[in-house]
Design an enzyme around this catalytic site. Structure first.
Site, PDB file in Angstrom:
ATOM      1  N   GLY A  14       0.839  -1.201   0.000  1.00 51.06           N
ATOM      2  CA  GLY A  14       0.000   0.000   0.000  1.00 51.06           C
ATOM      3  C   GLY A  14       0.866   1.239   0.000  1.00 51.06           C
ATOM      4  N   GLY A  16      -0.583   4.468  -0.034  1.00 52.74           N
ATOM      5  CA  GLY A  16      -1.323   5.641   0.413  1.00 52.74           C
ATOM      6  C   GLY A  16      -0.533   6.295   1.537  1.00 52.74           C
ATOM      7  N   PHE A 117     -15.055  21.072  12.264  1.00 50.53           N
ATOM      8  CA  PHE A 117     -15.497  19.831  11.616  1.00 50.53           C
ATOM      9  C   PHE A 117     -16.504  19.158  12.533  1.00 50.53           C
ATOM     10  CE2 PHE A 117     -13.368  17.166   8.113  1.00 50.53           C
ATOM     11  CZ  PHE A 117     -13.355  18.206   7.216  1.00 50.53           C
ATOM     12  N   ASP A 211      -8.957  -5.348  -0.427  1.00 50.26           N
ATOM     13  CA  ASP A 211      -8.191  -6.587  -0.667  1.00 50.26           C
ATOM     14  C   ASP A 211      -7.393  -6.997   0.562  1.00 50.26           C
ATOM     15  OD1 ASP A 211      -8.786  -5.251  -3.000  1.00 50.26           O
ATOM     16  OD2 ASP A 211      -6.820  -5.494  -3.906  1.00 50.26           O
ATOM     17  N   GLN A 230     -19.182   3.884   7.739  1.00 52.12           N
ATOM     18  CA  GLN A 230     -19.615   5.285   7.807  1.00 52.12           C
ATOM     19  C   GLN A 230     -20.287   5.719   6.509  1.00 52.12           C
ATOM     20  OE1 GLN A 230     -16.689   8.845   8.137  1.00 52.12           O
ATOM     21  NE2 GLN A 230     -17.816   8.734  10.051  1.00 52.12           N
ATOM     22  N   HIS A 232     -21.241   8.965   4.741  1.00 50.66           N
ATOM     23  CA  HIS A 232     -20.933  10.395   4.807  1.00 50.66           C
ATOM     24  C   HIS A 232     -22.180  11.187   4.434  1.00 50.66           C
ATOM     25  CE1 HIS A 232     -19.091  14.269   4.063  1.00 50.66           C
ATOM     26  NE2 HIS A 232     -17.941  13.820   4.540  1.00 50.66           N
ATOM     27  N   LEU A 242     -17.760  12.700  -3.243  1.00 47.80           N
ATOM     28  CA  LEU A 242     -17.843  13.386  -1.953  1.00 47.80           C
ATOM     29  C   LEU A 242     -17.843  14.913  -2.094  1.00 47.80           C
ATOM     30  CD1 LEU A 242     -17.528  12.847   1.216  1.00 47.80           C
ATOM     31  CD2 LEU A 242     -15.207  13.619   0.854  1.00 47.80           C
ATOM     32  N   GLU A 245     -16.927  17.626   4.236  1.00 50.98           N
ATOM     33  CA  GLU A 245     -17.511  18.182   5.452  1.00 50.98           C
ATOM     34  C   GLU A 245     -17.000  19.607   5.674  1.00 50.98           C
ATOM     35  OE1 GLU A 245     -18.065  15.370   8.634  1.00 50.98           O
ATOM     36  OE2 GLU A 245     -16.890  16.649   9.962  1.00 50.98           O
ATOM     37  N   ARG A 276     -20.922  12.523  12.019  1.00 52.70           N
ATOM     38  CA  ARG A 276     -21.458  12.097  10.719  1.00 52.70           C
ATOM     39  C   ARG A 276     -22.612  11.120  10.827  1.00 52.70           C
ATOM     40  NH1 ARG A 276     -15.792  11.561   7.323  1.00 52.70           N
ATOM     41  NH2 ARG A 276     -15.531  13.823   7.150  1.00 52.70           N
ATOM     42  N   HIS A 340     -18.752   5.606   2.868  1.00 54.65           N
ATOM     43  CA  HIS A 340     -17.545   6.437   2.816  1.00 54.65           C
ATOM     44  C   HIS A 340     -16.339   5.813   3.503  1.00 54.65           C
ATOM     45  CE1 HIS A 340     -15.121  10.055   2.770  1.00 54.65           C
ATOM     46  NE2 HIS A 340     -15.101  10.127   4.091  1.00 54.65           N
ATOM     47  N   ARG A 375     -16.210   7.347  13.047  1.00 53.34           N
ATOM     48  CA  ARG A 375     -15.005   8.166  12.947  1.00 53.34           C
ATOM     49  C   ARG A 375     -15.379   9.636  12.826  1.00 53.34           C
ATOM     50  NH1 ARG A 375     -12.153  10.584   8.626  1.00 53.34           N
ATOM     51  NH2 ARG A 375     -13.349   9.643   6.939  1.00 53.34           N
TER      52      ARG A 375
HETATM   53  C1  LIG Z   1     -13.159  11.261  -1.192  1.00 56.43           C
HETATM   54  C2  LIG Z   1     -12.556  11.088   0.188  1.00 56.43           C
HETATM   55  C3  LIG Z   1     -12.250  12.196   0.939  1.00 56.43           C
HETATM   56  C4  LIG Z   1     -11.693  12.036   2.211  1.00 56.43           C
HETATM   57  N1  LIG Z   1     -11.382  13.149   2.939  1.00 56.43           N
HETATM   58  C5  LIG Z   1     -10.802  12.995   4.146  1.00 56.43           C
HETATM   59  C6  LIG Z   1     -10.400  14.123   4.895  1.00 56.43           C
HETATM   60  O1  LIG Z   1     -10.537  15.266   4.478  1.00 56.43           O
HETATM   61  N2  LIG Z   1      -9.828  13.909   6.109  1.00 56.43           N
HETATM   62  C7  LIG Z   1      -9.631  12.667   6.624  1.00 56.43           C
HETATM   63  O2  LIG Z   1      -9.103  12.545   7.731  1.00 56.43           O
HETATM   64  N3  LIG Z   1      -9.980  11.582   5.909  1.00 56.43           N
HETATM   65  C8  LIG Z   1     -10.552  11.709   4.685  1.00 56.43           C
HETATM   66  N4  LIG Z   1     -10.890  10.602   3.981  1.00 56.43           N
HETATM   67  C9  LIG Z   1     -10.495   9.284   4.460  1.00 56.43           C
HETATM   68  C10 LIG Z   1      -8.986   9.086   4.212  1.00 56.43           C
HETATM   69  O3  LIG Z   1      -8.621   9.747   3.048  1.00 56.43           O
HETATM   70  C11 LIG Z   1      -8.613   7.624   4.072  1.00 56.43           C
HETATM   71  O4  LIG Z   1      -9.145   6.871   5.132  1.00 56.43           O
HETATM   72  C12 LIG Z   1      -7.092   7.464   4.089  1.00 56.43           C
HETATM   73  O5  LIG Z   1      -6.483   8.325   3.172  1.00 56.43           O
HETATM   74  C13 LIG Z   1      -6.700   6.033   3.801  1.00 56.43           C
HETATM   75  O6  LIG Z   1      -5.316   5.973   3.648  1.00 56.43           O
HETATM   76  P1  LIG Z   1      -4.552   4.587   3.577  1.00 56.43           P
HETATM   77  O7  LIG Z   1      -3.128   4.901   3.466  1.00 56.43           O
HETATM   78  O8  LIG Z   1      -5.002   3.722   4.694  1.00 56.43           O
HETATM   79  O9  LIG Z   1      -5.095   3.896   2.242  1.00 56.43           O
HETATM   80  P2  LIG Z   1      -5.191   4.414   0.730  1.00 56.43           P
HETATM   81  O10 LIG Z   1      -4.764   5.801   0.545  1.00 56.43           O
HETATM   82  O11 LIG Z   1      -6.559   4.022   0.275  1.00 56.43           O
HETATM   83  O12 LIG Z   1      -4.126   3.526  -0.010  1.00 56.43           O
HETATM   84  C14 LIG Z   1      -4.276   2.131  -0.178  1.00 56.43           C
HETATM   85  C15 LIG Z   1      -3.071   1.608  -0.903  1.00 56.43           C
HETATM   86  O13 LIG Z   1      -3.104   0.180  -0.906  1.00 56.43           O
HETATM   87  C16 LIG Z   1      -2.759  -0.301  -2.171  1.00 56.43           C
HETATM   88  N5  LIG Z   1      -3.389  -1.623  -2.338  1.00 56.43           N
HETATM   89  C17 LIG Z   1      -4.642  -1.993  -1.987  1.00 56.43           C
HETATM   90  N6  LIG Z   1      -4.843  -3.292  -2.297  1.00 56.43           N
HETATM   91  C18 LIG Z   1      -3.683  -3.741  -2.834  1.00 56.43           C
HETATM   92  C19 LIG Z   1      -3.262  -4.995  -3.360  1.00 56.43           C
HETATM   93  N7  LIG Z   1      -4.088  -6.061  -3.416  1.00 56.43           N
HETATM   94  N8  LIG Z   1      -1.995  -5.101  -3.841  1.00 56.43           N
HETATM   95  C20 LIG Z   1      -1.160  -4.030  -3.823  1.00 56.43           C
HETATM   96  N9  LIG Z   1      -1.510  -2.818  -3.345  1.00 56.43           N
HETATM   97  C21 LIG Z   1      -2.756  -2.692  -2.857  1.00 56.43           C
HETATM   98  C22 LIG Z   1      -3.273   0.743  -3.142  1.00 56.43           C
HETATM   99  O14 LIG Z   1      -2.549   0.694  -4.343  1.00 56.43           O
HETATM  100  C23 LIG Z   1      -2.982   2.032  -2.361  1.00 56.43           C
HETATM  101  O15 LIG Z   1      -1.675   2.469  -2.625  1.00 56.43           O
HETATM  102  C24 LIG Z   1     -11.458  10.751   2.711  1.00 56.43           C
HETATM  103  C25 LIG Z   1     -11.755   9.643   1.944  1.00 56.43           C
HETATM  104  C26 LIG Z   1     -12.328   9.807   0.703  1.00 56.43           C
HETATM  105  C27 LIG Z   1     -12.687   8.570  -0.064  1.00 56.43           C
END
Ligand SMILES: Cc1cc2nc3c(=O)[nH]c(=O)nc-3n(C[C@H](O)[C@H](O)[C@H](O)COP(=O)(O)OP(=O)(O)OC[C@H]3O[C@@H](n4cnc5c(N)ncnc54)[C@H](O)[C@@H]3O)c2cc1C
Length: 560
Positions: A14, A16, A117, A211, A230, A232, A242, A245, A276, A340, A375
């Site tokens: 991952g 992110g 918020f 996954d 959740q 939203h 989205l 908020e 929320r 969401h 959350r």
């Molecule tokens: C539209 C939107 C707006 C949001 N706004 C806010 C906000 O303003 N403030 C806030 O606090 N939260 C917000 N959230 C929630 C927050 O953004 C997410 O919960 C957070 O960014 C998740 O980060 P992460 O690193 O856990 O996962 P992600 O950023 O979702 O990354 C997941 C990673 O896993 C990898 N991956 C997944 N499955 C596999 C696999 N099988 N093999 C290889 N790689 C894989 C993907 O490639 C990716 O790189 C928002 C969410 C959304 C959807």
């Protein structure tokens, strides 16, 4: 035993915010670290985060207040020690991001600006206009490049290899060649994001298919509190996109068909800025009772005026124009609640360690349990940076203290057989058809208001879809970027999660946070102040319960 071609001390799945923050921390701790991601890091869902990241950076605020708001927001299901870590470390994490080059929006005097918020007792959401996630993701990606973390992008992890409860690595599909390979690691961190796509018209990216949670569950790691999804309050009806908020944080109103600001009926003090779950239930009640506007309610920003909308919310203005055909500067935007965020996930302790040795998780795929049953907006990207870093440090320490464990020789051939079976079947079912059906079932049976009969019927429907999945055929047999194949793997994972969400929800006979039952309307602390834990067994998902870590905040009635 196989000789894995690739091996790393710490392997993060991952890219992110949670994954990249973990990888940087592991690298800084001096171990060889790699990231595997099914998309380019900058395409991770974190980049879509709009409204902001919470931290008590303002002069009159305190991390203790943030801690209390988080625990109250969770409907007392968060582990209070984990929520303490999240909130206590928040200001330092903001300063660190700032020093790394993240350009937070500011007040005139130069201090980092904060906006109100939902569910927060103080305006403590730091932001970069309404593109906060994009800018923080860029900042952390720079650190990944600077620190020499190896990145395998467009590699899709299909399984986690665990033997004798010790993690040995993963099997991954190189999407550009179709080749499956074993990757050994001393420690593995999952940061694979949320499972929003289990539901219909989620706000989540198409890649948020959960996954990692399903893969960990299959490998024997318990998952926690997955029934808490959740919804939203403000998503566009046409496609579920989205509207942050932050819009209500900047002062937008919610109106029903009669032009009433109805939120004060449901949340006398906070109104639109209640948490929320409360706002989504209020909107849905208005719609069910006939005061909706074509199945929506209205988000009115007009009184904020063009200059402020353009300065603070430029992206959502564009989104509303493009996807709802209305400019918030002169017309209210029709919105409704949409799936969401996944509060639950892979069960981990405060160091992000799961019960499988050498296996860690952070970010939305994990349940370190800072969000409990609901959350707070702005706490999720905070969780990714705070606990991403902790996961990286923990994994690096584990990797220093352990050698590579042997890799079972059957692991790779098992996955090759799984892929070949999908290619060779003569079945007639289609991935897209089953996926649509699953999303519709989850929205219909596990929506904002739930009840016994509806959920029991939903469990049966999910199980029927699982049976039909055995006859899924893939027409495209090419090896180069075969998205039909990866979509089949994703659906396979989501069907597991749909069942887990459904079973956890059906079993929980109370209303808490995002889990609202019309047949058990009240929170029941005597019987249900506990985490749902689901483990895979030969007979199917096995439910058990675990205590919530309490602390100085005793459960109270939750009013806003
Ligand atoms: C539209 C939107 C707006 C949001 N706004 C806010 C906000 O303003 N403030 C806030 O606090 N939260 C917000 N959230 C929630 C927050 O953004 C997410 O919960 C957070 O960014 C998740 O980060 P992460 O690193 O856990 O996962 P992600 O950023 O979702 O990354 C997941 C990673 O896993 C990898 N991956 C997944 N499955 C596999 C696999 N099988 N093999 C290889 N790689 C894989 C993907 O490639 C990716 O790189 C928002 C969410 C959304 C959807």
């Amino acid at each position: 035993m196989v000789d894995a071609a690739i091996q790393h001390d710490v392997l993060v799945v991952g890219a992110g915010l949670a994954g990249m923050r973990a990888a940087v921390a592991a690298r800084e701790a001096g171990v060889d670290t790699a990231i595997i991601s099914k998309v380019h890091p900058m395409r991770s869902h974190s980049g879509a985060a709009q409204g902001g990241i919470n931290a008590a950076v303002a002069k009159d605020d305190s991390w203790e207040n943030h801690w209390f708001d988080t625990v109250k927001g969770s409907d007392y299901l968060a582990d209070q020690d984990a929520a303490e870590i999240l909130t206590r470390l928040a200001p330092d994490n903001i300063r660190e991001l700032e020093h790394q080059g993240c350009l937070f929006s500011r007040w005139q005097d130069g201090r980092i600006a904060t906006r109100p918020f939902g569910g927060a007792g103080f305006p403590r959401t730091c932001f970069v206009a309404d593109i906060t996630g994009h800018v923080i993701l860029q900042t952390v990606y720079e650190q990944v490049l600077k620190n020499g973390v190896t990145v395998y992008e467009e590699f899709f992890v299909v399984s986690l290899i665990v033997e004798d409860n010790v993690c040995r690595g993963v099997i991954t599909l190189d999407m550009s060649t179709g080749k499956l390979s074993a990757v050994r690691a001393k420690a593995v961190v999952f940061a694979t994001g949320g499972s929003g796509r289990v539901f219909y018209k989620s706000t989540n990216s198409l890649i948020s298919t959960g996954d990692g949670v399903a893969i960990a569950y299959r490998a024997g790691a318990p998952v926690e509190d997955m029934e808490f999804i959740q919804f939203h309050p403000t998503t566009l009806a046409s496609n579920g996109v989205l509207i942050t908020e932050g819009a209500r944080g900047e002062g937008a109103y919610l109106l029903n068909s009669e032009g009433d600001r109805f939120m004060f009926k449901y949340a006398p003090t906070k109104g639109e800025l209640a948490s929320r779950d409360v706002v989504s239930r209020a909107e849905w009640t208005e719609i069910l009772e006939g005061r909706g506007v074509n199945g929506c309610v209205l988000l009115d920003l007009r009184h904020l005026c063009e200059a402020r909308i353009q300065e603070r919310l430029p992206q959502i203005r564009e989104l509303a124009i493009d996807f709802a055909g209305c400019d918030p500067v002169n017309a209210p935007v029709p919105i409704k609640p949409g799936a969401h965020y996944t509060m639950g996930g892979i069960r981990v302790d405060k160091t992000c360690a799961s019960t499988v040795q050498g296996f860690f998780a952070a970010g939305e795929c994990s349940a370190v349990s800072v969000h409990g049953a609901n959350r707070l907006g702005g706490n999720s990207i905070l969780e990714t940076v705070v606990f991403g870093k902790i996961a990286g440090v923990s994994a690096a320490q584990y990797a220093r203290e352990h050698d590579y464990a042997s890799f079972p020789s059957s692991a790779l051939p098992d996955q090759e057989s799984r892929r070949n079976a999908l290619f060779q079947t003569t079945g007639k079912e289609k991935v897209a058809v089953l996926r649509d059906a699953m999303q519709a079932v989850m929205n219909e049976h596990f929506h904002i208001f739930r009840n016994e009969a509806q959920m029991a019927a939903g469990v049966n429907k999910v199980r029927q879809l699982r049976e039909r999945f055995a006859n899924v055929a893939i027409n495209d047999h090419s090896m180069v970027f075969n998205t039909a194949l990866t979509e089949a793997f994703e659906l396979d994972a989501m069907l597991d999660l749909a069942e887990i969400i459904a079973l956890g929800a059906l079993a929980r006979k109370e209303s808490r946070g995002a889990h609202a039952r019309i047949d058990y309307k009240d929170r029941d602390d005597a019987n249900w102040l506990k985490h749902t834990v689901i483990t895979r067994s030969p007979e199917g998902p096995k439910l058990s319960y675990a205590p919530v870590t309490m602390g100085k905040f005793q459960p109270m009635e939750r009013v806003y």
